[in-house]
Design an enzyme around this catalytic site. Structure first.
Site, short mmCIF file in Angstrom:
data_model
loop_
_atom_site.label_atom_id
_atom_site.label_comp_id
_atom_site.label_asym_id
_atom_site.label_seq_id
_atom_site.Cartn_x
_atom_site.Cartn_y
_atom_site.Cartn_z
N ASN A 12 -5.75 -8.76 8.04
CA ASN A 12 -6.75 -9.21 7.13
C ASN A 12 -6.00 -10.23 6.60
OD1 ASN A 12 -5.65 -8.30 5.05
ND2 ASN A 12 -8.24 -6.69 4.37
N LYS A 71 -10.52 2.10 1.48
CA LYS A 71 -11.36 1.67 2.45
C LYS A 71 -10.39 1.12 4.15
CE LYS A 71 -15.78 0.12 1.14
NZ LYS A 71 -17.14 -1.49 1.25
N TYR A 125 -5.86 4.41 -4.40
CA TYR A 125 -4.43 4.65 -3.26
C TYR A 125 -3.92 5.82 -3.17
CZ TYR A 125 -0.30 2.81 -0.79
OH TYR A 125 1.03 2.81 -0.09
#
Ligand code: UDP
Length: 303
Positions: A12, A71, A125
């Site tokens: 991304n 996510k 994280y």
């Protein structure tokens, strides 16, 4: 690709750079999709190996949008595992030394369960990556998915984003531009820095291992340095006259990091080869070139 594989790259570009894959873009064995792995990504045809490396790894980057960070760690891992199960592919998980949190023991062996704060700024994280390991474990147990997990310790080298905010890139960037080296705390916390080529050799050996090494494996360089020592190395190797400034140490910032690489050594016959000083020299060379042009934005804006 040099070994004859076709490669599908999905990114991304949250932290990645098109410049790093530009030389591959016109190659017929390379396909690139700009896509976030938090939504499914069907890949047509056969797939033999999957490398799940999605997620920002630099604390300032992954803490900038912590709700998103969880996510790719969790949903992205699930997408990779679903794809592996569907295609009968071997799947690699880029896990992290962060699963050990602020460790009580040193060096950290794979059997150490860690000391992670589940309710703090690093949790998105650390806990995301721990959840991913749990899912890899369960897919392997339940469906026999062919998994490989590397716990990656601090890695650096050319092609790193000079502005990614981690300690090696910050210090080199600051030294080369004459700004103060910013040390968090007194700089007595330690890290073990692994040169990128060593990491990649370790990942390749792990993925090629045929005896089913499906439990996590530490991949890192056991050479341990304080952050202050790193600053002194960078100042010496760049010949910089930058000063050093001290700043508050961030919450939950681990005091110590040093991998026990016994499993990688005995099962993969792997050990890092590049000493910190050599790796820094190569990285400084890359940063000099990449900082040279284009001019940093703040300089361009003032002129
Ligand atoms: N650090 C520092 N100055 C910086 C950036 C980082 O002193 O400009 C420290 C940071 O607080 C940590 C260590 O360097 O103790 C490594 O930080 P990094 O962000 O590279 O990765 P981490 O291992 O903490 O995920």
């Amino acid at each position: 690709m040099q070994q004859g594989h076709r490669v599908v790259c999905i990114d991304n570009l949250q932290t990645g750079s098109m410049a790093n894959i530009a030389p591959l873009m016109n190659h017929s064995d390379f396909m690139f999709y700009q896509h976030d792995v938090i939504t499914p990504y069907p890949v047509p045809g056969e797939v033999h190996e999957i490398y799940n490396m999605a997620c920002a790894a630099s604390p300032p980057k992954y803490q900038a949008d912590p709700v998103h960070t969880m996510k790719p760690c969790v949903i992205g891992a699930l997408s990779a595992l679903d794809l592996a199960r569907d295609k009968g592919a071997r799947v690699f998980q880029a896990s992290t030394s962060e699963v050990y949190g602020d460790p009580d023991i040193s060096p950290q062996p794979e059997g150490y369960n860690g000391n992670v704060n589940p309710f703090g700024p690093r949790a998105c994280y650390d806990e995301g990556k721990r959840a991913a390991e749990a899912m890899f474990h369960d897919f392997h147990q339940r469906f026999g998915t062919d998994i490989r997990i590397a716990r990656i310790f601090n890695t650096y080298g050319p092609q790193m984003d000079p502005r990614d905010g981690r300690v090696v890139s910050n210090f080199i960037n600051q030294a080369l531009t004459g700004r103060d080296i910013t040390i968090h705390g007194k700089g007595q916390q330690t890290r073990s820095f692994c040169y990128v080529d060593d990491l990649l050799n370790g990942i390749e050996a792990l993925m090629a291992h045929e005896d089913g090494l499906t439990s996590p494996v530490n991949i890192g360089n056991p050479g341990e340095f304080t952050v202050l020592e790193l600053a002194r190395h960078v100042l010496r190797l760049t010949g910089s006259s930058s000063g050093i400034s001290f700043h508050p140490k961030p919450q939950d910032d681990p005091m110590q990091r040093k991998p026990d690489i016994g499993i990688a050594a005995s099962k993969l016959n792997w050990a890092p080869k590049v000493a910190l000083e050599d790796g820094l020299v190569r990285t400084i060379r890359y940063f000099r070139a990449s900082l040279g042009e284009p001019a940093p934005l703040e300089v361009a804006a003032r002129s």
